[in-house]
Design an enzyme around this catalytic site. Structure first.
Site, PDB file in Angstrom:
ATOM      1  N   GLU A 187     -20.698  -2.637 -40.801  1.00 28.92           N
ATOM      2  CA  GLU A 187     -20.188  -3.968 -40.468  1.00 28.92           C
ATOM      3  C   GLU A 187     -21.184  -5.074 -40.832  1.00 28.92           C
ATOM      4  O   GLU A 187     -20.823  -6.243 -40.878  1.00 28.92           O
ATOM      5  CB  GLU A 187     -19.856  -4.029 -38.969  1.00 28.92           C
ATOM      6  CG  GLU A 187     -18.722  -3.087 -38.584  1.00 28.92           C
ATOM      7  CD  GLU A 187     -18.616  -2.832 -37.090  1.00 28.92           C
ATOM      8  OE1 GLU A 187     -17.497  -2.647 -36.606  1.00 28.92           O
ATOM      9  OE2 GLU A 187     -19.654  -2.808 -36.395  1.00 28.92           O
TER      10      GLU A 187
ATOM     11  N   ASP B 172      -7.561   1.167 -36.517  1.00 27.22           N
ATOM     12  CA  ASP B 172      -6.700   2.277 -36.081  1.00 27.22           C
ATOM     13  C   ASP B 172      -5.849   1.795 -34.918  1.00 27.22           C
ATOM     14  O   ASP B 172      -6.097   0.721 -34.378  1.00 27.22           O
ATOM     15  CB  ASP B 172      -7.548   3.483 -35.650  1.00 27.22           C
ATOM     16  CG  ASP B 172      -8.505   3.114 -34.527  1.00 27.22           C
ATOM     17  OD1 ASP B 172      -9.659   2.782 -34.833  1.00 27.22           O
ATOM     18  OD2 ASP B 172      -8.090   3.104 -33.360  1.00 27.22           O
TER      19      ASP B 172
HETATM   20  N1  ADE Z   1     -13.238   0.854 -32.432  1.00 24.74           N
HETATM   21  C1  ADE Z   1     -12.364   1.073 -33.429  1.00 24.74           C
HETATM   22  N2  ADE Z   1     -11.330   1.828 -33.020  1.00 24.74           N
HETATM   23  C2  ADE Z   1     -11.570   2.108 -31.716  1.00 24.74           C
HETATM   24  C3  ADE Z   1     -10.875   2.852 -30.745  1.00 24.74           C
HETATM   25  N3  ADE Z   1      -9.730   3.488 -31.038  1.00 24.74           N
HETATM   26  N4  ADE Z   1     -11.400   2.935 -29.487  1.00 24.74           N
HETATM   27  C4  ADE Z   1     -12.554   2.295 -29.196  1.00 24.74           C
HETATM   28  N5  ADE Z   1     -13.269   1.586 -30.090  1.00 24.74           N
HETATM   29  C5  ADE Z   1     -12.783   1.480 -31.336  1.00 24.74           C
END
Ligand code: ADE
Length: 231
Positions: free
Chosen positions: A13, A199
């Protein structure tokens, strides 16, 4: 001299930021590398804090106490909550809550910190507005505004995403920003958090995460890049 802090959880990042940082000097504190330099002509300290709330809080206090930043932007990735939020989208946090703070046994609602005069941590109005203005530069993905929740858990379960949505009205979940926000709140320091979705925090989250990580990182960085000149 006013200095902007840029804090991210993972090296991926920060790479885009570091590629544009000039006159860079680095300093080590608490196992973290603080990159001091100029980003688009602005004095900046950029740092990878690592994943999770303790890393995030430690790093934020160092940025404030040792590197004298006077406003802070957190960018990175997050899990999307709810059907309208898809990988690549951006969420600008208006408020932040620690979803794993649980003092229900003492009669407090989920997320409420003990003896603190606030339930959530609002974004600084001026930085928030700058983020919204910069969002006009994002063309291929939607930009949402709403609550981001933070906990020391990678969420990959539909039951949990439903709970986060119902309990907190959250749009996204991740593992640092509400801890950063709490430290900024305690220091009266302006803060904003911009996350791009990697996600949907459900059963396939780990696979989406790997696929969409680079796209999400690029989207959050593009918004930062559009925002910094006005900071
Ligand atoms: N960062 C990116 N995806 C995540 C997730 N599913 N849970 C916690 N932090 C995250």
């Amino acid at each position: 001299m006013s200095t902007l802090g840029i804090i991210v959880a993972m090296r991926e990042e920060l790479d885009v930021v570091l590629a544009r940082l000039q006159d860079t000097r680095t300093h080590q504190r608490a196992g973290m590398t603080f990159h001091c330099g100029n980003y688009l002509g602005k004095p900046v300290v950029a740092v990878v804090c690592g994943v999770g709330k303790v890393n995030a809080a430690t790093c934020t206090q160092l940025l404030i106490s040792e590197f004298s930043v006077n406003r802070l932007i957190n960018i990175g990735i997050a899990g999307g909550l709810g059907p309208g939020i898809v990988p690549g989208d951006i969420v600008i946090a208006d408020t932040l809550v620690q979803h794993d703070m649980d003092l229900q046994a003492l009669g407090l609602p989920p997320g409420q910190l003990f003896r603190l005069d606030t339930f959530d941590f609002p974004a600084d109005p001026a930085l928030f507005q700058l983020a919204l203005d910069a969002a006009r530069h994002i063309q291929n993905h939607q930009v949402h505004v709403g609550r981001i929740v933070t906990g020391d858990q990678f969420i990959a379960c539909q039951q949990k995403t439903q709970w986060l949505t119902q309990t907190f009205g959250a749009l996204a979940c991740e593992m640092e920003s509400a801890a950063i926000a709490q430290v900024c709140y305690l220091n009266a320091l302006p803060f904003v958090c911009i996350r791009s979705i990697s996600d949907n925090a459900n059963q396939g989250a780990h696979m989406d995460f790997d696929t969409f990580l680079p796209i999400a990182v690029n989207n959050a960085s593009a918004l930062l890049h559009a925002m910094v000149p006005a900071c």
